[in-house]
Design a protein around this motif. Structure first.
Motif, PDB file in Angstrom:
ATOM      1  N   GLN A 162     -24.368 -65.593  20.242  1.00  0.00           N
ATOM      2  CA  GLN A 162     -25.249 -66.213  21.222  1.00  0.00           C
ATOM      3  C   GLN A 162     -25.318 -65.299  22.438  1.00  0.00           C
ATOM      4  O   GLN A 162     -24.293 -64.854  22.951  1.00  0.00           O
ATOM      5  N   ASP A 163     -26.520 -65.035  22.874  1.00  0.00           N
ATOM      6  CA  ASP A 163     -26.709 -64.171  24.039  1.00  0.00           C
ATOM      7  C   ASP A 163     -26.764 -65.037  25.290  1.00  0.00           C
ATOM      8  O   ASP A 163     -27.778 -65.652  25.587  1.00  0.00           O
ATOM      9  N   ASN A 164     -25.657 -65.108  26.002  1.00  0.00           N
ATOM     10  CA  ASN A 164     -25.587 -65.896  27.224  1.00  0.00           C
ATOM     11  C   ASN A 164     -25.628 -65.027  28.475  1.00  0.00           C
ATOM     12  O   ASN A 164     -25.281 -65.481  29.566  1.00  0.00           O
ATOM     13  N   ARG A 165     -26.057 -63.777  28.288  1.00  0.00           N
ATOM     14  CA  ARG A 165     -26.138 -62.896  29.457  1.00  0.00           C
ATOM     15  C   ARG A 165     -27.213 -63.391  30.415  1.00  0.00           C
ATOM     16  O   ARG A 165     -28.167 -64.044  30.017  1.00  0.00           O
ATOM     17  N   VAL A 166     -27.031 -63.059  31.675  1.00  0.00           N
ATOM     18  CA  VAL A 166     -28.030 -63.399  32.679  1.00  0.00           C
ATOM     19  C   VAL A 166     -29.007 -62.240  32.724  1.00  0.00           C
ATOM     20  O   VAL A 166     -28.637 -61.107  33.018  1.00  0.00           O
ATOM     21  N   HIS A 167     -30.260 -62.503  32.410  1.00  0.00           N
ATOM     22  CA  HIS A 167     -31.271 -61.454  32.339  1.00  0.00           C
ATOM     23  C   HIS A 167     -32.111 -61.350  33.600  1.00  0.00           C
ATOM     24  O   HIS A 167     -32.736 -60.321  33.851  1.00  0.00           O
ATOM     25  N   CYS A 168     -32.154 -62.431  34.376  1.00  0.00           N
ATOM     26  CA  CYS A 168     -33.020 -62.439  35.545  1.00  0.00           C
ATOM     27  C   CYS A 168     -32.444 -63.374  36.605  1.00  0.00           C
ATOM     28  O   CYS A 168     -31.947 -64.446  36.277  1.00  0.00           O
ATOM     29  N   CYS A 169     -32.520 -62.961  37.846  1.00  0.00           N
ATOM     30  CA  CYS A 169     -32.110 -63.796  38.965  1.00  0.00           C
ATOM     31  C   CYS A 169     -33.343 -64.059  39.823  1.00  0.00           C
ATOM     32  O   CYS A 169     -33.909 -63.129  40.407  1.00  0.00           O
ATOM     33  N   ILE A 170     -33.761 -65.306  39.867  1.00  0.00           N
ATOM     34  CA  ILE A 170     -34.861 -65.679  40.750  1.00  0.00           C
ATOM     35  C   ILE A 170     -34.213 -66.056  42.069  1.00  0.00           C
ATOM     36  O   ILE A 170     -33.526 -67.070  42.164  1.00  0.00           O
ATOM     37  N   TYR A 171     -34.393 -65.203  43.067  1.00  0.00           N
ATOM     38  CA  TYR A 171     -33.712 -65.374  44.351  1.00  0.00           C
ATOM     39  C   TYR A 171     -34.702 -65.907  45.383  1.00  0.00           C
ATOM     40  O   TYR A 171     -35.650 -65.233  45.753  1.00  0.00           O
ATOM     41  N   PHE A 172     -34.458 -67.140  45.818  1.00  0.00           N
ATOM     42  CA  PHE A 172     -35.351 -67.784  46.773  1.00  0.00           C
ATOM     43  C   PHE A 172     -34.985 -67.376  48.190  1.00  0.00           C
ATOM     44  O   PHE A 172     -33.846 -67.552  48.614  1.00  0.00           O
ATOM     45  N   ILE A 173     -35.967 -66.840  48.904  1.00  0.00           N
ATOM     46  CA  ILE A 173     -35.772 -66.391  50.278  1.00  0.00           C
ATOM     47  C   ILE A 173     -36.417 -67.409  51.204  1.00  0.00           C
ATOM     48  O   ILE A 173     -37.592 -67.745  51.056  1.00  0.00           O
ATOM     49  N   SER A 174     -35.649 -67.882  52.156  1.00  0.00           N
ATOM     50  CA  SER A 174     -36.161 -68.874  53.102  1.00  0.00           C
ATOM     51  C   SER A 174     -37.274 -68.266  53.939  1.00  0.00           C
ATOM     52  O   SER A 174     -37.134 -67.168  54.464  1.00  0.00           O
ATOM     53  N   GLN A 229     -27.579 -54.165  40.691  1.00  0.00           N
ATOM     54  CA  GLN A 229     -27.123 -53.276  39.613  1.00  0.00           C
ATOM     55  C   GLN A 229     -26.779 -54.060  38.339  1.00  0.00           C
ATOM     56  O   GLN A 229     -26.659 -53.483  37.278  1.00  0.00           O
ATOM     57  N   ARG A 230     -26.607 -55.368  38.483  1.00  0.00           N
ATOM     58  CA  ARG A 230     -26.164 -56.194  37.362  1.00  0.00           C
ATOM     59  C   ARG A 230     -27.294 -56.929  36.649  1.00  0.00           C
ATOM     60  O   ARG A 230     -27.176 -57.241  35.461  1.00  0.00           O
ATOM     61  N   VAL A 231     -28.344 -57.311  37.392  1.00  0.00           N
ATOM     62  CA  VAL A 231     -29.353 -58.204  36.845  1.00  0.00           C
ATOM     63  C   VAL A 231     -30.697 -57.919  37.519  1.00  0.00           C
ATOM     64  O   VAL A 231     -30.738 -57.439  38.654  1.00  0.00           O
TER      65      VAL A 231
END
Length: 188
Positions: free
Chosen positions: A70-82, A129-131
């Motif tokens: 099972q691929d449980n890696r994090v592929h994308c981070c949606i980062y919400f900026i205020s 560098q990670r995601v």
């Protein structure tokens, strides 16, 4: 007694099927991120989680039975900026009609640009560098189109200034219709 704020990692799994293609989407939420008085290294639990998922996948790939990994890696981070960073006041509802409508942006100084919070910069620098990071201007519907455009441009400048690598959406195919191309460009 001091109560410490934690960054809790919460996983939500959704199975999606569209046009015969099945996809298991895991959304990892981090309630509590940035809520503490002292946010020093509050990004660390998120970085550790991402690293753990990559390490687990590597161990599974290196094993003998690799059929049902099972691929449980994090592929994308949606980062919400205020949208209410340095330079803008958060909308507030006055006593009259509190809770009705969106409120209004404070004036700030006329040329006061949006600025990323130090926490935003620290988080994205630690994780780029990670995601893949996709920065999103949160609550953009409370702003005018001019404010959104100005903030997006300022945020892009700051991201470039700090050397943060973010996900670059691919270019549209030349055979796409003009409306789709315009929508794609607006998203970027």
């Amino acid at each position: 007694e001091r109560i410490t704020q934690t960054v809790e990692i919460t996983k939500h799994v959704v199975d999606i099927e569209e046009k015969g293609v099945k996809l298991r989407l895991t959304i990892v939420d981090t309630p509590g991120f940035g809520d503490a008085v002292n946010n020093t290294e509050c990004w660390k639990p998120v970085a550790d989680y991402i690293d753990q998922q990559f390490e687990q996948y590597f161990r599974d790939e290196s094993g003998l039975n690799r059929k049902n990994i099972q691929d449980n890696r994090v592929h994308c981070c949606i980062y919400f900026i205020s949208p209410f960073g340095h330079g803008y006041r958060q909308p507030c509802c006055a006593a009259e009609g509190a809770g009705q409508g969106r409120g209004s942006l404070g004036q700030g100084s006329p040329g006061s640009p949006h600025r990323l919070r130090p926490l935003d910069v620290e988080f994205m620098r630690a994780l780029h560098q990670r995601v893949n990071i996709v920065p999103v201007l949160a609550k953009a519907d409370t702003l005018t189109p001019t404010e959104v455009e100005r903030m997006k441009n300022k945020i892009r400048e700051e991201i470039d200034h700090y050397g943060i690598r973010i996900y670059q959406f691919p270019e549209c195919d030349s055979d796409e219709d003009e409306e789709f191309k315009l929508q794609d460009q607006a998203l970027k």
